[in-house]
Design a protein around this motif. Sequence first.
Motif, PDB file in Angstrom:
ATOM      1  N   ILE A  20       0.841  -1.207   0.000  1.00  0.00           N
ATOM      2  CA  ILE A  20       0.000   0.000   0.000  1.00  0.00           C
ATOM      3  C   ILE A  20       0.867   1.245   0.000  1.00  0.00           C
ATOM      4  CG2 ILE A  20      -1.610   1.342   1.420  1.00  0.00           C
ATOM      5  CD1 ILE A  20      -2.906  -1.323   2.197  1.00  0.00           C
ATOM      6  N   SER A  24       0.813   3.915  -2.988  1.00  0.00           N
ATOM      7  CA  SER A  24       0.373   5.275  -2.685  1.00  0.00           C
ATOM      8  C   SER A  24       1.423   6.316  -3.060  1.00  0.00           C
ATOM      9  CB  SER A  24       0.004   5.401  -1.210  1.00  0.00           C
ATOM     10  OG  SER A  24       1.139   5.221  -0.402  1.00  0.00           O
ATOM     11  N   ASN A  27       1.270   6.544  -6.962  1.00  0.00           N
ATOM     12  CA  ASN A  27      -0.001   7.037  -7.505  1.00  0.00           C
ATOM     13  C   ASN A  27      -0.566   8.127  -6.605  1.00  0.00           C
ATOM     14  OD1 ASN A  27      -0.187   5.157  -9.695  1.00  0.00           O
ATOM     15  ND2 ASN A  27      -0.611   3.603  -8.159  1.00  0.00           N
ATOM     16  N   ALA A  28       0.023   9.281  -6.651  1.00  0.00           N
ATOM     17  CA  ALA A  28      -0.407  10.382  -5.792  1.00  0.00           C
ATOM     18  C   ALA A  28      -1.493  11.239  -6.447  1.00  0.00           C
ATOM     19  CB  ALA A  28       0.776  11.246  -5.414  1.00  0.00           C
ATOM     20  N   PRO A  44      -6.236  11.363  -2.686  1.00  0.00           N
ATOM     21  CA  PRO A  44      -5.205  10.547  -3.329  1.00  0.00           C
ATOM     22  C   PRO A  44      -5.577   9.056  -3.342  1.00  0.00           C
ATOM     23  CG  PRO A  44      -4.216  12.044  -1.754  1.00  0.00           C
ATOM     24  CD  PRO A  44      -5.696  12.140  -1.576  1.00  0.00           C
ATOM     25  N   PHE A  45      -5.148   8.369  -4.394  1.00  0.00           N
ATOM     26  CA  PHE A  45      -5.469   6.955  -4.568  1.00  0.00           C
ATOM     27  C   PHE A  45      -4.914   6.106  -3.428  1.00  0.00           C
ATOM     28  CE2 PHE A  45      -4.283   2.768  -6.294  1.00  0.00           C
ATOM     29  CZ  PHE A  45      -5.553   2.288  -6.542  1.00  0.00           C
ATOM     30  N   GLY A  46      -3.739   6.421  -2.951  1.00  0.00           N
ATOM     31  CA  GLY A  46      -3.139   5.670  -1.842  1.00  0.00           C
ATOM     32  C   GLY A  46      -3.970   5.753  -0.585  1.00  0.00           C
ATOM     33  N   LEU A  47      -4.566   6.902  -0.333  1.00  0.00           N
ATOM     34  CA  LEU A  47      -5.429   7.060   0.840  1.00  0.00           C
ATOM     35  C   LEU A  47      -6.693   6.217   0.698  1.00  0.00           C
ATOM     36  CD1 LEU A  47      -5.464   8.610   3.480  1.00  0.00           C
ATOM     37  CD2 LEU A  47      -6.693  10.427   2.318  1.00  0.00           C
ATOM     38  N   LEU A  49      -6.898   3.452  -0.994  1.00  0.00           N
ATOM     39  CA  LEU A  49      -6.446   2.079  -0.835  1.00  0.00           C
ATOM     40  C   LEU A  49      -6.201   1.748   0.637  1.00  0.00           C
ATOM     41  CD1 LEU A  49      -5.729  -0.402  -2.536  1.00  0.00           C
ATOM     42  CD2 LEU A  49      -3.397   0.439  -2.589  1.00  0.00           C
ATOM     43  N   ALA A  50      -5.618   2.662   1.375  1.00  0.00           N
ATOM     44  CA  ALA A  50      -5.362   2.437   2.801  1.00  0.00           C
ATOM     45  C   ALA A  50      -6.665   2.314   3.575  1.00  0.00           C
ATOM     46  CB  ALA A  50      -4.502   3.569   3.363  1.00  0.00           C
TER      47      ALA A  50
END
Length: 89
Positions: A20, A24, A27-28, A44-47, A49-50
Amino acid sequence: MKSFINLFISVVIAVWVIAIAIISVQNATPVSLRFLIFQSIQIPFGLVLAFAAAVGLVGTSVLQSFWGLGESQSRLDEEAEFFIDDEDF
């Protein structure tokens, strides 16, 4: 055996956290989620996903208690009472 299972679970969770983090960072770009007529703000995509991983972990731990996975110990006790050694008599 139980310590091996705990170690295995910890390693799996650590690998997911590292994956993750890598995704993240790479991919910001902000994304917005859509469900039917609802739309979220740009995050953001990482957030995203988290949050999805955290909800999955918490949901799984809550559902395990409802499914009765903690009853395996009582089943072992019942089997231990059924099999009695001849030496006990």
